[in-house]
Design a protein around this motif. Structure first.
Motif, PDB file in Angstrom:
ATOM      1  N   ALA A  21     -34.236  24.501 -21.867  1.00 48.64           N
ATOM      2  CA  ALA A  21     -34.580  24.711 -20.457  1.00 48.64           C
ATOM      3  C   ALA A  21     -33.367  24.706 -19.542  1.00 48.64           C
ATOM      4  N   GLU A  22     -32.394  23.847 -19.792  1.00 53.60           N
ATOM      5  CA  GLU A  22     -31.208  23.816 -18.943  1.00 53.60           C
ATOM      6  C   GLU A  22     -29.970  23.863 -19.804  1.00 53.60           C
ATOM      7  N   GLY A  23     -28.927  24.500 -19.295  1.00 58.49           N
ATOM      8  CA  GLY A  23     -27.671  24.558 -20.011  1.00 58.49           C
ATOM      9  C   GLY A  23     -26.644  23.632 -19.384  1.00 58.49           C
ATOM     10  N   MET A  24     -25.744  23.110 -20.181  1.00 59.67           N
ATOM     11  CA  MET A  24     -24.618  22.345 -19.684  1.00 59.67           C
ATOM     12  C   MET A  24     -23.381  23.205 -19.880  1.00 59.67           C
ATOM     13  N   GLU A  25     -22.657  23.416 -18.820  1.00 66.79           N
ATOM     14  CA  GLU A  25     -21.458  24.234 -18.877  1.00 66.79           C
ATOM     15  C   GLU A  25     -20.273  23.391 -18.428  1.00 66.79           C
ATOM     16  N   ARG A  26     -19.088  23.838 -18.726  1.00 62.63           N
ATOM     17  CA  ARG A  26     -17.878  23.112 -18.377  1.00 62.63           C
ATOM     18  C   ARG A  26     -17.012  23.965 -17.458  1.00 62.63           C
ATOM     19  N   SER A  27     -16.451  23.315 -16.452  1.00 63.56           N
ATOM     20  CA  SER A  27     -15.414  23.948 -15.652  1.00 63.56           C
ATOM     21  C   SER A  27     -14.218  23.006 -15.676  1.00 63.56           C
ATOM     22  N   ILE A  28     -13.079  23.524 -15.349  1.00 65.18           N
ATOM     23  CA  ILE A  28     -11.850  22.734 -15.306  1.00 65.18           C
ATOM     24  C   ILE A  28     -11.318  22.780 -13.884  1.00 65.18           C
ATOM     25  N   LEU A  29     -10.978  21.613 -13.334  1.00 60.70           N
ATOM     26  CA  LEU A  29     -10.357  21.522 -12.012  1.00 60.70           C
ATOM     27  C   LEU A  29      -8.925  21.064 -12.200  1.00 60.70           C
ATOM     28  N   LEU A  30      -7.991  21.802 -11.635  1.00 58.87           N
ATOM     29  CA  LEU A  30      -6.588  21.392 -11.638  1.00 58.87           C
ATOM     30  C   LEU A  30      -6.265  20.886 -10.240  1.00 58.87           C
ATOM     31  N   HIS A  31      -5.933  19.619 -10.141  1.00 60.70           N
ATOM     32  CA  HIS A  31      -5.675  18.990  -8.843  1.00 60.70           C
ATOM     33  C   HIS A  31      -4.179  18.894  -8.590  1.00 60.70           C
ATOM     34  N   PRO A  32      -3.771  19.038  -7.337  1.00 60.15           N
ATOM     35  CA  PRO A  32      -2.354  18.942  -7.013  1.00 60.15           C
ATOM     36  C   PRO A  32      -1.791  17.560  -7.337  1.00 60.15           C
ATOM     37  N   LEU A  33      -0.598  17.546  -7.870  1.00 62.43           N
ATOM     38  CA  LEU A  33       0.141  16.318  -8.123  1.00 62.43           C
ATOM     39  C   LEU A  33       1.597  16.651  -7.866  1.00 62.43           C
ATOM     40  N   GLN A  34       2.102  16.226  -6.749  1.00 61.45           N
ATOM     41  CA  GLN A  34       3.474  16.554  -6.392  1.00 61.45           C
ATOM     42  C   GLN A  34       4.437  15.755  -7.263  1.00 61.45           C
ATOM     43  N   THR A  35       5.340  16.446  -7.946  1.00 57.15           N
ATOM     44  CA  THR A  35       6.343  15.789  -8.772  1.00 57.15           C
ATOM     45  C   THR A  35       7.692  15.933  -8.091  1.00 57.15           C
ATOM     46  N   SER A  36       8.722  15.458  -8.757  1.00 55.84           N
ATOM     47  CA  SER A  36      10.032  15.466  -8.121  1.00 55.84           C
ATOM     48  C   SER A  36      10.674  16.841  -8.069  1.00 55.84           C
ATOM     49  N   SER A  37      10.275  17.745  -8.965  1.00 60.06           N
ATOM     50  CA  SER A  37      10.920  19.060  -8.950  1.00 60.06           C
ATOM     51  C   SER A  37       9.918  20.169  -9.244  1.00 60.06           C
ATOM     52  N   TRP A  38      10.239  21.342  -8.716  1.00 60.87           N
ATOM     53  CA  TRP A  38       9.389  22.495  -8.952  1.00 60.87           C
ATOM     54  C   TRP A  38       9.397  22.860 -10.433  1.00 60.87           C
ATOM     55  N   ALA A  39      10.546  22.763 -11.088  1.00 65.48           N
ATOM     56  CA  ALA A  39      10.640  23.082 -12.514  1.00 65.48           C
ATOM     57  C   ALA A  39       9.691  22.193 -13.325  1.00 65.48           C
ATOM     58  N   GLU A  40       9.596  20.913 -12.950  1.00 65.89           N
ATOM     59  CA  GLU A  40       8.685  20.006 -13.637  1.00 65.89           C
ATOM     60  C   GLU A  40       7.228  20.417 -13.406  1.00 65.89           C
ATOM     61  N   GLU A  41       6.915  20.830 -12.198  1.00 65.67           N
ATOM     62  CA  GLU A  41       5.548  21.272 -11.902  1.00 65.67           C
ATOM     63  C   GLU A  41       5.186  22.517 -12.701  1.00 65.67           C
ATOM     64  N   VAL A  42       6.110  23.448 -12.814  1.00 70.19           N
ATOM     65  CA  VAL A  42       5.851  24.665 -13.598  1.00 70.19           C
ATOM     66  C   VAL A  42       5.639  24.299 -15.061  1.00 70.19           C
ATOM     67  N   GLN A  43       6.466  23.386 -15.596  1.00 66.72           N
ATOM     68  CA  GLN A  43       6.312  22.956 -16.983  1.00 66.72           C
ATOM     69  C   GLN A  43       4.954  22.276 -17.194  1.00 66.72           C
ATOM     70  N   LEU A  44       4.537  21.436 -16.261  1.00 65.72           N
ATOM     71  CA  LEU A  44       3.229  20.785 -16.360  1.00 65.72           C
ATOM     72  C   LEU A  44       2.094  21.804 -16.302  1.00 65.72           C
ATOM     73  N   THR A  45       2.274  22.852 -15.520  1.00 69.01           N
ATOM     74  CA  THR A  45       1.266  23.909 -15.457  1.00 69.01           C
ATOM     75  C   THR A  45       1.149  24.610 -16.808  1.00 69.01           C
ATOM     76  N   HIS A  46       2.288  24.924 -17.420  1.00 70.24           N
ATOM     77  CA  HIS A  46       2.272  25.524 -18.765  1.00 70.24           C
ATOM     78  C   HIS A  46       1.519  24.608 -19.741  1.00 70.24           C
ATOM     79  N   GLN A  47       1.792  23.305 -19.679  1.00 64.88           N
ATOM     80  CA  GLN A  47       1.136  22.354 -20.575  1.00 64.88           C
ATOM     81  C   GLN A  47      -0.367  22.290 -20.319  1.00 64.88           C
ATOM     82  N   ALA A  48      -0.760  22.308 -19.045  1.00 63.45           N
ATOM     83  CA  ALA A  48      -2.189  22.280 -18.707  1.00 63.45           C
ATOM     84  C   ALA A  48      -2.886  23.533 -19.235  1.00 63.45           C
ATOM     85  N   VAL A  49      -2.262  24.686 -19.067  1.00 66.90           N
ATOM     86  CA  VAL A  49      -2.832  25.947 -19.559  1.00 66.90           C
ATOM     87  C   VAL A  49      -2.985  25.898 -21.079  1.00 66.90           C
ATOM     88  N   GLU A  50      -1.961  25.405 -21.764  1.00 69.00           N
ATOM     89  CA  GLU A  50      -2.043  25.286 -23.221  1.00 69.00           C
ATOM     90  C   GLU A  50      -3.190  24.366 -23.637  1.00 69.00           C
TER      91      GLU A  50
END
Length: 197
Positions: A21-50
């Protein structure tokens, strides 16, 4: 932008993947987390995508909850490019949903910052249907920093009112919202934060 990953299960009206009767589905939320460098944020994004790509049960969509980039022009375009490259690795079966907020539109949004976001990431407010569930995306920053574009806020508010009206008429629409700032933290009676003045 980057990254606290939250997996959200939601119930969809009607038959689910197994015919129940009802389905359970999944979504993913990526929340902002400011780190010390943009390069670190890009690397974390790659890791989250993986990590999202490795899930056994793919999410129906992935929401990036605002603050896509932090830089102002002329550096903003480079950060947008970096983030788009990192996100390009997302499995194509997982739609990406972008929510604009204060680093995207600024604390006081202007017609120019809204247009800049829309040109880079797509519409700033919209709804989409997932398995009988209507998901609504709105930039709450327009409710809290409206002095530079009150007309835009009024149009968005009228549109949202129409979406909620459809839901209240029982047209098979079950609204869910995604935004960067909640309208309140603990109580609807609380005072506003510095971002919601």
């Amino acid at each position: 932008m980057t990254i606290t990953v939250t997996s959200v299960l939601f119930s969809t009206p009607g038959p689910g993947p197994t015919g129940r009767a009802e389905g359970m589905e999944r979504s993913i939320l990526l929340h902002p987390l400011q780190t010390s460098s943009w390069a670190e944020e890009v690397q974390l994004t790659h890791q989250a995508v993986e990590a999202v790509n490795k899930l056994c049960r793919r999410p129906k969509f992935m929401v990036l909850c605002g603050d896509m980039v932090r830089a102002r022009p002329p550096f903003r375009e480079g950060q947008e490019r970096d983030l788009k490259v990192a996100l390009r690795g997302t499995d194509p079966s997982i739609p990406l949903v972008f929510v604009s907020e204060n680093h995207d539109l600024r604390n006081t949004p202007t017609p120019e910052t809204v247009a800049q976001f829309c040109n880079a990431w797509g519409d700033d407010y919209f709804s989409f249907l997932v398995g009988g569930l209507t998901c609504t995306v709105i930039p709450t920053q327009l409710f809290f920093g409206v002095s530079a574009c009150p007309d835009r806020r009024d149009v968005q508010e009228a549109w949202l009112e129409g979406q909620l009206q459809k839901a209240s008429q029982g047209l098979g629409i079950t609204p869910k919202q995604a935004f960067h700032f909640s309208f309140c933290k603990d109580s609807s009676l609380e005072t506003r934060s510095k971002y919601r003045e």
